[in-house]
Structures are given as C-alpha cells and as structure tokens.
Design an enzyme around this catalytic site. Structure first.
Site: not given
Ligand code: 13P
Length: 343
Positions: A46, A137, A179, A221
């Site tokens: 990773r 996030k 998000e 987001k």
């Molecule tokens: P994806 O662009 O693969 O949807 O992932 C973005 C992300 O951070 C989802 O939480």
C-alpha cells in the site's frame, strides 16, 4: 477558528486547473482494488503504491491541489524514510485526511446507512493537524432504491452528522469536505437523481447553517446528477452537465469556495467529459469553482498499469499523469476527446 486561513486553504484546494486526488481508500476498499490486479494488500505494498502516485511530480505539481489520505497513510514514510506527507507538501500539494469511520446500518431503516465517527473526533482532528492535515473528508451515503429509499430520516441523520463533523473541523482549523454521496447504483433515471440530490443538498445547507459552519471555509463533494448505472435511459453528457449545474445553482450558496465531484463509478473519460462540459458551458453562471476529487477515475488506469511490479512504475506514473492532466483541463473547460489519445 481562523476563518481567513480556512478560506485560503479552501481556495487553494480549488485553484484553477487543479483538483484533488482521493487516495483515502479504507483497508477494506484498497484490498478490493488490489484484489482486482492480483496483488496482496500488505502495508508495504500500500505504501509503495501510494508513494508511486505522490512521486509523480508533473501530475502533483501541476494538477493536484490536495490529496486525501487514510489514517495509515498519513503516518507512513516512503521507502527512503521521507514521510509521505512531506512528499505531498514538497510537490506543492495539500495533505488531507478521511476522518469518518464508514457507513453503518441505520437503526430502524432497513437498507439505509448512517456514517459514524463523531466520538473522539475533536482529539483526532488535533492529532491530524499536527501530522500535517489541512483539510478533512466525511462521506455520507444516500442510496436510491424504489419510492421509499432514501427516507427523510436517513437524510436528516446523515446531514446532522456532516454538520457536526464540519463544525469540529473548523474549530481545529481544518477545512471540512462535506460529502453527501447519492449513489449511482440502481435503475433510477436522472430526474429521480435530481430530486434526491436537491433534497439532500438543501437539507445539508440548512443543517450547516443551524450548526454555525462557515461556508467560506468549507468544500462540498457531491455526486453529479446522473442516471443510475442500471437505468436503460442514460443521459447525454450535455444533459448531465445541464441538470447538475441547475441543481447546484438552486441549492449551493455562493459563499462556498468550491465544489469537487466524486467519480462514483463513472468511467475515467465520462468523469472527465462531464466536468469539462460543466466548466466549458456554464463557468460564467457559477459562483463557485467546480473541480474534481476523484478516486477511481484518477487511479483505475495507474493501478492497472502498475500491477504491483516495480518495473511498471514509469508506465503507471505516466497513466496517472495523463488522467490528472485531462481532469485539470476539464476544470478549465479546455478538455476535448482528441486530447485523450494525443501523445
Ligand atoms: P470515487 O471518485 O472513486 O467515487 O471516490 C471518491 C471518494 O473519495 C469517495 O468518498
């Protein structure tokens, strides 16, 4: 809270021609990604994979404003001992951190989820700030399934948690990315996605206001307004762009510095084409910057090219640099189909 500093970071996250690399896959999700290329998900692998991305200097310097990290990664060092956070900073990009603990079954609402992670968050944010994170996030998951899902209950519990998280971030001088992801799984059409996204965003901004979150120091987001993957009636690129911009203009206050999309299962080129169509067609009608915070749509190509083999690192870095550049151009509304295959 230092709102001037938060606003400066938020604006840097959505600088012209740049967007965010979401490299914050949880242990379970990165294992799934590695399984797809037959690579065992060890801590070293990773690290090697993410180090490879962060050392792609042309992509990082020119097109990546920030990187979202997972808890393990923010503490990791490159093979030569340099902290990965330092690699990101030296490339001129901002380190960020995923702080939610994932979407769990919501009691009393079969088939729906609520995101957890508020317990101890104040202390964790302080530690992440000291480790170099300047933004965070938190992802809430809203599914569309039939007429009764999502429920109002699911949306209100999730936006309440998003606002609590955002307020704690700002207290710690960390810019919250909020998000609320309306999933594109399922067979719903684009109109249903519009309605659910509109309801979710209006609920979210109500709650951010109720909890005194400063929009000037916040980044959204969201999903794009798009038909479900299994819907027989798929919308055109122009339709997705038009309806997404219409929805955001109706829901997202002008004080917010920027909106960065998730890719959510769109193909690499779809994610780029949609972002480009919005910026090419509507830039003068949008008060916020519109950019990307892609996970899969930035990483699928380099992951495949890498395949876990050191000799493939140059090809994988080239694939990552290409996608970063295409999305950087889409942020400016300057991408075209022809550029995809140009040398
Ligand atoms: P994806 O662009 O693969 O949807 O992932 C973005 C992300 O951070 C989802 O939480």
């Amino acid at each position: 809270m230092d709102l001037t500093a938060l606003n400066k970071i938020a604006n840097a996250m959505v600088a012209p021609g740049k967007g965010i690399l979401a490299a914050d896959e949880s242990s379970g999700t990165i294992k799934k990604r590695f399984d797809s290329i037959n690579v065992e998900s060890t801590e070293d692998m990773r690290r090697d994979y993410r180090e490879m991305l962060f050392r792609t200097s042309e992509a990082m310097r020119d097109y990546v404003s920030g990187v979202i990290l997972f808890d393990e990664t923010i503490r990791q060092s490159a093979k030569d001992g340099t902290p990965l956070v330092k690699l990101i900073e030296e490339a001129g990009s901002i380190p960020g951190i995923k702080v939610d603990k994932g979407a769990k079954d919501l009691a009393g609402a079969p088939g729906e989820k609520v995101t957890e992670g508020l317990d101890g968050l104040r202390e964790r944010l302080k530690e992440y700030y000291d480790l170099g994170a300047r933004f965070a996030k938190w992802r809430a998951v809203i599914d569309i399934a039939g007429d009764d899902i999502p429920s109002g209950y699911c949306i209100s519990t999730n936006v309440h948690a998003l606002a609590r998280y955002a307020a704690l971030c700002q207290e710690a001088n960390i810019v919250p990315i909020v998000e609320p992801e309306v999933l594109m799984d399922g067979d719903h059409d684009i109109d249903r996605c519009y309605d659910v996204t509109e309801f979710t965003l209006k609920s979210l901004f109500d709650e951010l206001y109720a909890q005194d979150v400063a929009l000037e120091g916040t980044i959204l987001k969201p999903n794009m307004v798009i038909a479900g993957k299994k819907c027989p009636d798929q919308a055109s690129v122009a339709q997705v762009a038009e309806m997404t911009v219409k929805c955001f203009r109706a829901c997202v206050p002008a004080a917010l510095p920027g909106i960065v999309f998730l890719s959510g299962g769109q193909s690499d080129e779809e994610a780029t084409a949609h972002l480009n169509a919005m910026n090419a067609g509507y830039k003068d009608k949008m008060p916020w910057a519109l950019s990307f915070s892609y996970g899969r749509a930035l990483q699928a190509a380099p992951l495949k090219a890498w395949g876990g083999k050191p000799e493939n690192v140059p090809a994988a870095q080239a694939a990552f640099a290409h996608r970063a550049k295409m999305n950087g151009l889409a942020q400016l509304g300057e991408w075209s189909d022809g550029l995809e295959n140009a040398a």
